[in-house]
Design a protein around this motif. Structure first.
Motif, PDB file in Angstrom:
ATOM      1  N   GLN A  30      36.427  29.943  41.375  1.00  0.00           N
ATOM      2  CA  GLN A  30      37.852  29.623  41.311  1.00  0.00           C
ATOM      3  C   GLN A  30      38.403  29.850  39.908  1.00  0.00           C
ATOM      4  O   GLN A  30      39.523  30.363  39.739  1.00  0.00           O
ATOM      5  N   ASP A  31      37.619  29.475  38.889  1.00  0.00           N
ATOM      6  CA  ASP A  31      38.053  29.707  37.510  1.00  0.00           C
ATOM      7  C   ASP A  31      38.197  31.190  37.219  1.00  0.00           C
ATOM      8  O   ASP A  31      39.160  31.616  36.560  1.00  0.00           O
ATOM      9  N   ARG A  32      37.243  31.988  37.702  1.00  0.00           N
ATOM     10  CA  ARG A  32      37.320  33.430  37.476  1.00  0.00           C
ATOM     11  C   ARG A  32      38.556  34.027  38.149  1.00  0.00           C
ATOM     12  O   ARG A  32      39.272  34.844  37.550  1.00  0.00           O
ATOM     13  N   ASN A  33      38.829  33.606  39.376  1.00  0.00           N
ATOM     14  CA  ASN A  33      40.021  34.113  40.062  1.00  0.00           C
ATOM     15  C   ASN A  33      41.301  33.667  39.356  1.00  0.00           C
ATOM     16  O   ASN A  33      42.275  34.417  39.276  1.00  0.00           O
ATOM     17  N   GLY A  34      41.277  32.433  38.830  1.00  0.00           N
ATOM     18  CA  GLY A  34      42.449  31.955  38.114  1.00  0.00           C
ATOM     19  C   GLY A  34      42.719  32.750  36.847  1.00  0.00           C
ATOM     20  O   GLY A  34      43.864  33.119  36.565  1.00  0.00           O
ATOM     21  N   TYR A  35      41.673  33.016  36.073  1.00  0.00           N
ATOM     22  CA  TYR A  35      41.849  33.806  34.855  1.00  0.00           C
ATOM     23  C   TYR A  35      42.256  35.255  35.181  1.00  0.00           C
ATOM     24  O   TYR A  35      43.028  35.862  34.428  1.00  0.00           O
ATOM     25  N   ALA A  36      41.730  35.797  36.272  1.00  0.00           N
ATOM     26  CA  ALA A  36      42.144  37.143  36.669  1.00  0.00           C
ATOM     27  C   ALA A  36      43.624  37.174  37.064  1.00  0.00           C
ATOM     28  O   ALA A  36      44.342  38.132  36.767  1.00  0.00           O
ATOM     29  N   PHE A  37      44.078  36.110  37.704  1.00  0.00           N
ATOM     30  CA  PHE A  37      45.491  36.023  38.078  1.00  0.00           C
ATOM     31  C   PHE A  37      46.378  35.872  36.845  1.00  0.00           C
ATOM     32  O   PHE A  37      47.499  36.403  36.796  1.00  0.00           O
ATOM     33  N   MET A  38      45.887  35.169  35.825  1.00  0.00           N
ATOM     34  CA  MET A  38      46.662  34.941  34.608  1.00  0.00           C
ATOM     35  C   MET A  38      46.537  36.076  33.595  1.00  0.00           C
ATOM     36  O   MET A  38      47.233  36.066  32.575  1.00  0.00           O
ATOM     37  N   ALA A  39      45.642  37.034  33.840  1.00  0.00           N
ATOM     38  CA  ALA A  39      45.373  38.094  32.860  1.00  0.00           C
ATOM     39  C   ALA A  39      46.632  38.868  32.455  1.00  0.00           C
ATOM     40  O   ALA A  39      46.839  39.118  31.260  1.00  0.00           O
ATOM     41  N   PRO A  40      47.516  39.280  33.399  1.00  0.00           N
ATOM     42  CA  PRO A  40      48.731  39.996  32.947  1.00  0.00           C
ATOM     43  C   PRO A  40      49.587  39.166  32.003  1.00  0.00           C
ATOM     44  O   PRO A  40      50.118  39.687  31.019  1.00  0.00           O
TER      45      PRO A  40
END
Length: 354
Positions: A30-40
């Protein structure tokens, strides 16, 4: 001739087993998906916000002059801050005017938004239409229409500095007469709020939506249990509704402080920053200085807001926590004494050969 020793055949090498990959937990995924979503957003922040943010700090200590070949930057230290507070005749009054307006404006926006949201949650007929009407100013305010409204109102407003002159329009109100007799400054601020009341209503759109969201998340069974315990509507409001909306109230208050500071009619410091930014002779340095002084002041206001919305523990819980800290401290002291005693006993045993 002695027989040669026959070497035993080497055992075949066992193939190395591939390393097992560690299974990631659900929280890690979940943390990885969250950071990927926030990357832009993170990339955009580093590219377009972090550099100007750091550059503004540097420019506030410099004198910037625009030339044909570019910008000529000279380090002046704290000279810009000294000029802002002690030589500029308009900056300090602008700061005081901002403080005089931001406190009552924020209070009225938050309280009015809560009342409207509470009433919208109680009605059943036309709820969706009314919510759309109250949120419509947020859409209009994001464009040039709101700027035009503010400019027209500022042009129509009379210029006055005396508190008695500013409250003249409301002098017939008995309550305003009482307030003016005790505190002309507060009466002046209250008259300014009434003058801009139509504009203040435009800032209640997003807070109303956030309050409605928070009110809808409160479990109705809590209200039912309170009614069974003979709690009236006033007690339910102060003991259940408002405490459970404290975190949302904090977000709304911080948002309102920041949003109100973006309009020239409410924040005269913002107008000074825009004026200095357009000047070619030292303007950017002064604009950066004004921006940082205003930012520090806004952060102080936000810090006070955090203190006001901070959860306060009951006295019995605080006393229990203090007692637990004392017991833990005594336990650590006792452990250190026992450890020192054991070290002393080992030294004595080595000395006497025991």
């Amino acid at each position: 001739m002695a027989d040669k020793k026959v070497k035993a055949p080497k055992p075949p090498k066992t193939p190395k087993q591939p390393k097992k990959k560690k299974l990631k937990t659900y929280q890690q995924r979940q943390d990885r998906n969250g950071y990927a979503f926030m990357a832009p957003w993170i990339i955009g922040f580093l590219a377009f916000t972090a550099f100007p943010f750091i550059m503004t700090i540097y420019l506030s200590f410099t004198h910037v002059k625009a030339t044909i070949l570019g910008y000529d930057i000279d380090w002046v230290g704290l000279a810009n801050y000294n000029d802002a507070f002690f030589k500029n005749e308009s900056f300090t009054p602008a700061l005081l005017s901002y403080l005089q307006m931001i406190i009552p404006y924020t209070f009225i926006v938050v309280v009015l938004s809560f009342i409207i949201a509470y009433l919208l949650c109680k009605i059943n007929v036309g709820k969706s239409i009314l919510r759309t009407i109250y949120f419509l100013p947020v859409i209009i305010m994001s464009g040039p229409v709101m700027t035009q409204i503010l400019n027209v109102q500022d042009a129509a407003a009379p210029v006055a500095t005396d508190a008695a002159v500013q409250t003249n329009a409301f002098s017939d109100i008995f309550i305003m007469q009482i307030i003016q007799s005790y505190s002309p400054g507060f009466a002046n601020a209250l008259a300014g709020v009434f003058d801009h009341l139509s504009i203040i209503l435009w800032f209640t759109g997003i807070p109303i939506v956030l309050f409605i969201n928070g009110l809808q998340k409160i479990n109705p069974s809590i209200y039912e249990a309170a009614k069974i315990d003979s709690a009236n509507a006033w007690q339910i409001m102060w003991k259940i509704t408002i405490p459970m909306l404290k975190s949302i109230g904090l977000i709304i208050t911080v948002f309102t402080v920041i949003q109100l500071g973006m309009y020239e009619s409410i924040n005269p410091v913002y107008e000074l920053i825009k004026e200095q930014t357009g000047k070619t002779d030292g303007g950017l340095g002064y604009a950066a200085t004004y921006s940082w002084i205003y930012s520090i002041l806004a952060l102080l206001i936000i810090g006070i807001v955090f203190l006001l919305f901070k959860d306060r523990k009951p006295k019995d819980i605080k006393a229990r926590e203090r007692q637990e800290k004392k017991l833990k401290k005594l336990d650590r002291i006792q452990k250190r004494r026992l450890a020192a005693q054991r070290r002393h006993e080992r030294k004595e045993a080595k000395r006497f050969g025991k």
